[in-house]
Design a protein around this motif. Structure first.
Motif, mmCIF file in Angstrom:
data_model
loop_
_atom_site.group_PDB
_atom_site.id
_atom_site.type_symbol
_atom_site.label_atom_id
_atom_site.label_comp_id
_atom_site.label_asym_id
_atom_site.label_seq_id
_atom_site.Cartn_x
_atom_site.Cartn_y
_atom_site.Cartn_z
ATOM 1 N N UNK A 1 66.683 82.347 58.557
ATOM 2 C CA UNK A 1 68.023 81.839 58.565
ATOM 3 C C UNK A 1 68.751 82.394 57.346
ATOM 4 N N UNK A 2 70.035 82.760 57.524
ATOM 5 C CA UNK A 2 70.793 83.304 56.404
ATOM 6 C C UNK A 2 71.057 82.218 55.369
ATOM 7 N N UNK A 3 71.216 82.639 54.135
ATOM 8 C CA UNK A 3 71.478 81.691 53.049
ATOM 9 C C UNK A 3 72.898 81.152 53.186
ATOM 10 N N UNK A 4 73.065 79.873 52.973
ATOM 11 C CA UNK A 4 74.358 79.224 53.108
ATOM 12 C C UNK A 4 74.928 78.956 51.732
ATOM 13 N N UNK A 5 76.238 79.192 51.565
ATOM 14 C CA UNK A 5 76.908 78.926 50.295
ATOM 15 C C UNK A 5 77.330 77.465 50.253
ATOM 16 N N UNK A 6 76.742 76.721 49.342
ATOM 17 C CA UNK A 6 77.040 75.292 49.218
ATOM 18 C C UNK A 6 78.087 75.005 48.146
ATOM 19 N N UNK A 7 78.651 76.036 47.529
ATOM 20 C CA UNK A 7 79.609 75.831 46.449
ATOM 21 C C UNK A 7 80.790 74.966 46.853
ATOM 22 N N UNK A 8 81.398 75.254 47.994
ATOM 23 C CA UNK A 8 82.555 74.468 48.430
ATOM 24 C C UNK A 8 82.166 73.021 48.707
ATOM 25 N N UNK A 9 80.946 72.831 49.237
ATOM 26 C CA UNK A 9 80.486 71.477 49.545
ATOM 27 C C UNK A 9 80.215 70.699 48.250
ATOM 28 N N UNK A 10 79.614 71.351 47.295
ATOM 29 C CA UNK A 10 79.347 70.712 46.001
ATOM 30 C C UNK A 10 80.662 70.280 45.353
ATOM 31 N N UNK A 11 81.695 71.157 45.429
ATOM 32 C CA UNK A 11 82.999 70.816 44.851
ATOM 33 C C UNK A 11 83.645 69.660 45.615
ATOM 34 N N UNK A 12 83.493 69.623 46.927
ATOM 35 C CA UNK A 12 84.023 68.512 47.726
ATOM 36 C C UNK A 12 83.343 67.202 47.337
ATOM 37 N N UNK A 13 82.035 67.256 47.112
ATOM 38 C CA UNK A 13 81.290 66.060 46.694
ATOM 39 C C UNK A 13 81.773 65.613 45.315
ATOM 40 N N UNK A 14 81.924 66.549 44.392
ATOM 41 C CA UNK A 14 82.406 66.196 43.053
ATOM 42 C C UNK A 14 83.796 65.563 43.114
ATOM 43 N N UNK A 15 84.663 66.134 43.960
ATOM 44 C CA UNK A 15 86.023 65.607 44.114
ATOM 45 C C UNK A 15 85.982 64.168 44.630
#
Length: 176
Positions: A1-15
């Motif tokens: 499976x290709x690697x998924x970028x969780x950066x946007x999700x991490x920022x959404x969680x922080x927000x």
């Protein structure tokens, strides 16, 4: 499976955590997850397979710590090991994969091994992991205790936020 970028999700969680702190004064992980899932439905659904895989991996970690207790704990009955000691032994231990340094250590770079199959080197590696965790917990405990004691010395009561009490102490010191 290709690697998924969780950066946007991490920022959404922080927000959402910031928002929960501002609105409620606290945050609950499950509520943060529910709000993020509702607000970012399309992105979350695209990441669904990876998120489910992560959830199953977390479930597997919990079960790996417990599973040998059910299946193999009886195998640990060895003459010469006192029952009181046996009662406190973990059924499985976590061992870092060889070649991974302590700073790069992640949940995916640790294997779980039934204690009945652990070699001395495995026990040594597990003890090093435990020592690092204990050291970090001890530092956090000591720091929080000191912060608490400072707030009590500043006259904080049980319901007052610590930082408010410390802020008033700082203001008093500046006036002196």
């Amino acid at each position: 499976m290709r690697e998924v970028n969780f950066g946007w999700l991490r920022e959404a969680v922080r927000k959402e955590i910031r928002n929960a702190f501002e609105v409620q004064g606290y945050a609950r992980p499950r509520e943060v997850a529910q709000v993020v899932c509702a607000l970012y439905r399309k992105g979350v659904s695209q990441m669904g397979e990876r998120l489910v895989e992560n959830a199953i991996a977390a479930m597997a970690r919990r079960e790996l710590k417990r599973y040998p207790a059910i299946t193999e704990h009886a195998q640990l009955r060895v003459p010469g090991i006192p029952g009181a000691l046996m009662a406190h032994l973990p059924p499985a231990i976590s061992v870092p994969v060889s070649g991974v340094d302590e700073e790069a250590l992640s949940e995916d770079s640790v294997i779980y091994k039934p204690l009945s199959r652990a070699a001395l080197a495995d026990i040594d590696a597990h003890l090093e992991l435990l020592a690092a965790q204990i050291s970090a917990d001890t530092r956090r405990h000591s720091t929080l205790r000191e912060l608490r004691d400072m707030a009590v010395a500043a006259g904080a009561d049980a319901s007052e936020p610590l930082l408010t009490a410390l802020e008033s102490l700082s203001e008093q010191e500046n006036l002196s």
